[in-house]
Design an enzyme around this catalytic site. Sequence first.
Site, PDB file in Angstrom:
ATOM      1  N   GLU A 768       1.101  -1.127  -0.131  1.00  2.00           N
ATOM      2  CA  GLU A 768      -0.014  -0.224   0.034  1.00  2.00           C
ATOM      3  C   GLU A 768       0.715   1.051  -0.277  1.00  2.00           C
ATOM      4  OE1 GLU A 768      -3.021   0.164   3.223  1.00  2.00           O
ATOM      5  OE2 GLU A 768      -2.842   1.635   2.895  1.00  2.00           O
ATOM      6  N   ARG A 846      -6.306   4.114  14.288  1.00  2.00           N
ATOM      7  CA  ARG A 846      -6.965   2.669  14.600  1.00  2.00           C
ATOM      8  C   ARG A 846      -6.445   1.994  16.085  1.00  2.00           C
ATOM      9  NH1 ARG A 846     -10.079  -0.406  10.609  1.00  2.00           N
ATOM     10  NH2 ARG A 846     -10.167   1.622   9.106  1.00  2.00           N
ATOM     11  N   GLU A1227     -10.026  -7.804   6.123  1.00  2.00           N
ATOM     12  CA  GLU A1227      -9.195  -7.419   7.661  1.00  2.00           C
ATOM     13  C   GLU A1227      -9.546  -8.056   8.444  1.00  2.00           C
ATOM     14  OE1 GLU A1227      -8.946  -3.155   7.073  1.00  2.00           O
ATOM     15  OE2 GLU A1227      -6.937  -3.690   7.631  1.00  2.00           O
TER      16      GLU A1227
END
Length: 1295
Positions: A768, A846, A1227
């Site tokens: 990514e 997160r 995920e």
Amino acid sequence: MADCVELVFFVNGRKIVEKDVDPETTLLHYLRKKLCLTGVKLACGEGGCGACTVMVSRYDHKNKKIIHYTVNACLARLCAMHGLAVTTVEGIGSIKNGLHPIQDRIAKSYGSQCGFCTPGIVMSMYTLIRNNSSPTTEQMETALEGNLCRCTGYRPILEGFKTFSKEYCGLGEKCCKNSTQPCEKMKGDCKDFIPLDSSQDPIFPPELQHSGKFDRESLKFIGERTKWFRPVTLQELLLLKTVYPDARLVVGNTEVGIEMQQKNMHYPVLVCTTNVPNLQRIEQMEHGIGIKVGANVTIARLEHFLKNTVEKFSDHSTRVFTALIEMLRWFAGSQIRNMASVGGNVMTASPISDLNPLFMASRAVLEVASEIRGKRQIVMNEKFFKGYRQTALEPDEVLISVTIPFTCEDEYFYGYKQAHRKDDDIAIVNAGLRVLFENKSNTIADICLCFGGMAPVTVSAKNTCNKLVGRTWDEKLVTDVCQLLLEEIPLPHGSPGGMENFRSSLMLGFFYKFYLTVQIQLQKKLGLNEPKIPQSYRSAVLPYSRGPTQSSQYFKDADDEQPSVDAVGRPIPHESAVKQTTGEAIFVDDMPEYRDELYLSLVVNIPGEKRWGYTYLDEDIFAIDVVSCQGQIIGAVIADTKQHAQRAAKAVEVTYDEEEPILTIKQAIKQHSFYEPNHSIKCGDLTSGFHKASHVLDGEISIGGQEHFYMETQVSLAIPKEDNEIEMFVASQNPAQEQELVAAALGIPSNKVLIRVKRMGGGFGGKELRASLLSLPVAIAANKLQVPVRCMVDRDEDMITFGGRHPFLGQYRVGCSAEGKIIALEVDLYCNAGNSRNSSNGVNDRALFHIDNSYKIPNLHVTAHQCKTNIPSNTAFRGYGAPQSMFVMEAIISEIASSLKIPPEQVRKINFYQEGDHTHYNQELTQLNIRRCWEECEGNSDFHTRRKMVDMFNSENRWRKRGLSIVPTKFGIDFTLLHFNQTSVLVHIYKDGSVLLALGGTEMGQGLYTKMIQVATRVLGVPMSKIHISETSTATVGNAAPTAASSGSDLNGMAVMFACQTLKKRLEPYISAKPKDSWEDWVKAAYFDRVHLSATGFYKTPDIGYSFQTGTGKAYSYFTVGVACSEVEIDCLTGDHQVLRTDIVMDVGKSLNPAIDVGQIEGAFMQGYGLFILEQIKVSPSGCMLTRGPGAYKIPSLGNIPREFNVSLLKESENDRAVYSSKGIGEPPLFLASSIFFAVKDAIQSARSDAGHGSQFCFHSPATPERIRMACKDQFTEMFSDAPEGSYVPWFVNL
Ligand SMILES: Cc1cc2nc3c(=O)[nH]c(=O)nc-3n(C[C@H](O)[C@H](O)[C@H](O)COP(=O)(O)OP(=O)(O)OC[C@H]3O[C@@H](n4cnc5c(N)ncnc54)[C@H](O)[C@@H]3O)c2cc1C
Ligand code: FES
Ligand code: FES
């Protein structure tokens, strides 16, 4: 000798005659680059992953039969193929000529996701089936031990192949799969499979069958730097060794190949001994002496021979052979076993050789010879190994054979091995233990205890053994032997390899197992009643056994009323699966070479240019002045070939002024080394919360990092074009970032940079934000030299340089009620960010949002810190900080349960969120099915009954323990970075009615393309066959979000739906005018009416965006939830474990494709299993990455799948926040693997309680064999103490 200098062999039936052979060329390189057979993949180059598996066939002229075996083409030398036939995946089936049934079944069984591992897996199975058309499931599992897959979780692969097995269908040969007759049993969809028909297999080349000349020819090849000889007589071999005493002998090349490719060693002369008859023999010797095994005999052949021998003789006489069979069962994977030789193993003299401790303990006899001094015999004893990788052989001597003796009735022999992973792993410690008793007594006449992994050489505890002669085999002996062994084979702290206490306790544990095993047999034989061995102690001697695997997947298929053309909700295989099974799916490095193309190799010595970064410009393309971690890129070499570029790169020498690095989180905390900002979230009132709590606990827990280990390493290919344009093929999840950064680095606008991504061989977050580390140097080189430039980094470079999952440390204070209700929680989370920020800020955010997992905590204060350290920058990895922080939460739950002495599941349940509750970041929870998942999982797994059974098992077994755990997860869907929550797509309808989708999202195996085609079928009403996705490109969709955060299907799906709706609306007049016409007619009519048949679709997730400044706004669009229950069994004396069963219930809303979603769940779960149990990153105290490939870093293999693995998708679940009520799934399931971790902890608690220790103990992730063993405190572990920190230099540090 008449040397032949022409290499002759066959590939897929075609004869190849090669005059110009470089002995350094691997078979893999030749197949890929010269023959363009790119189905053979390179993923590790060290024989550890199986992606390069091919079948090699030879004709055994003596026994007149064809032998087929698998080989790792990355290790096999091209020179060694003389007179052999090689079959690659392209040779057995193709889309044009028809698939082989193996290719067909793996594709239809959903066994291919990214597809990078698939050709290798197909070839392993093909070879097995070529040798045995109806193997057992166990044989299949064994055949696949040398093949890794990072995507699927293996279950579907095995399920697909099981259809060939004996057990699958009781009809055996008559099964419909093996004939064209209809299925007699009407068993599901097995009729859809292509039947196995061996008459369709490619034939063995008749030329090789008719003439044995190729085997009898002496060969000589001279390359750029190396000479290769292949003698065919012992005389020739000994002569060569006299002329070239430094020549390296080569048999399977599984050791020499690693030295040359991975350790950068150069051998000017290689002598291949494979065709010397004296070294090939294996025979039983006269007068019951033993069996004589030629040095060239492969591990596979030895195993086969031993199995036949033990069947012929009495049990007591073959005890060494039985121990060898058990040891060889866990020796590497089949590909290595087929190539690796006994002689190569002995002569490598590795301290962790599996054979040498057994040979030494059995007093095997080696026959060696030299041209000058002739033959001599050496007994393998403590004098044989002279030092690390040195033996008693003279340089001109060659090992001819090893004679392994039979045992007598009063002699007992056992072998033991403990590795990080059971299958295909080298030993941490192994042992060969032998005892001989005086005639029909329990008095020791002779004893030999040999160990590997305890010193630089295989060692024999001679002094200990001398003291034991004449002693009785009783309890007292155990304590004495343990003390003597520790004195004779000490392992001081700081020893190479580390894990000193663990290794020493393995040595003792192995002896204890040996003692008990022999004692039980002696008592039976001699009729003794003393010493009493408690029944529960027999669990120490149970052999490791793995039952058959079974699985189930429950999901709801599409309703009967749903139009057949509408593919949404149907379990459709991955759209590229078929191509992936035949090797026709093209990955970046499979693309043919461009004219004038050059190769780039990363190095460390060129002054830098521009700066780049993800959210902060804090990274250099090439480091300037200061190098802040080992593995950092400081330059590149560009050359005509990969070999030349790599050799030049490795020749670069750099001198540094070294400084003390900061590597670990603890070191960073001590030295206040952090990146700013550190966000935090507060809710409620901590002070009053703690005040109300009846129990307050303080603690800390850590979780290690993880290597992505996508099978396709980072790769980039840049082609300069006219007008300063540049076209790039990059394995990137984030083409828009590549475009932007390349444009900035080259000083050109983004519209001149075209990034194309067809597919990736796995990404998992690693591609990514880090693909740019490679694409930027490649782009700069191509731009500067104005020629195409390519680089696909080797596995070790990938692991050293590109970073992985952030290790985390959680320090907490929790307050709860007597029932376990959490009232207040204060947590500081620390992530090891590495030498740049990269994504650490987002990862931490997160983590902050997920600290609650599934629990309502009224008073919570959580802060996340980014530790600035001198390791390669860590980056996005499936879950993005959430698994780490949910783990901290679950560890806290586990501590509360232990401290209050209540079951952890009770603590979990009492704290669950209710519908309508608000999270600590003030988001209201709606459509939350966590309780439903929990109840369904409890029911499916029969949790309460099994809890009792586990407790019963534990009460009856002292040295084997079982554990059970049930854990929930709640995962927020969306990027926490608001602007990423957008994407667009472009849809064209062509005049012939075919449809092309161009997405912003990329395909990395997760099935995005398949799901998007399914969405389009629903809106347009055309079948999947009419819709195609060619690639993802920055020319068709600009400014797309990275494909990450489990949001790919949500964002792209909505955009596809909108674009298709626009087109459908434009076609509506033509449809309603002539409803009976076909799709093609309507499209044509619209075209002639000058209707625009292209449309874009754009989607941005509405009503989201959390502000840390104000603590307001919605962080996530919605949540994907699930629950898993796992049961494990551990061996308390070795730290071994096995997952017996896992049940998962996952809420995926209304699945777009349940087969793909189940694949994501199983794949993520197995990757999580790696995170929480198997995968341990080891870095030296100076910052050098020690885990650089599959040899040292163990990801889960097929043998790790739970013996019973049940997955079900929650029924009747709605989600009004995503396309057709589906949910993001990539995920969320990963964290469910923590159920295995907590089941292991549960098992350890039982072991500790048996030994009188408390159930509260510090147990960090991953739960490696070392941690499991050392946590099961007992009389053996108590013989060691931990050395104080700072009193020695450890071999590796925990980050
Ligand atoms: C992925 C992988 C997994 C592995 N797993 C295991 C494992 O589980 N257990 C284990 O013990 N090992 C393991 N190994 C190590 C290796 O496979 C073995 O040591 C193997 O037996 C070496 O045999 P070879 O024929 O390939 O040796 P080669 O690489 O061909 O040769 C090895 C050495 O032996 C010397 N040699 C070979 N024949 C003779 C001879 N006749 N006389 C004198 N010297 C000779 C060579 O000169 C060379 O130095 C593994 C290796 C790999 C790559
Ligand atoms: S590439 Fe050959 S085994 Fe991994
Ligand atoms: S499908 Fe096996 S590695 Fe991707």
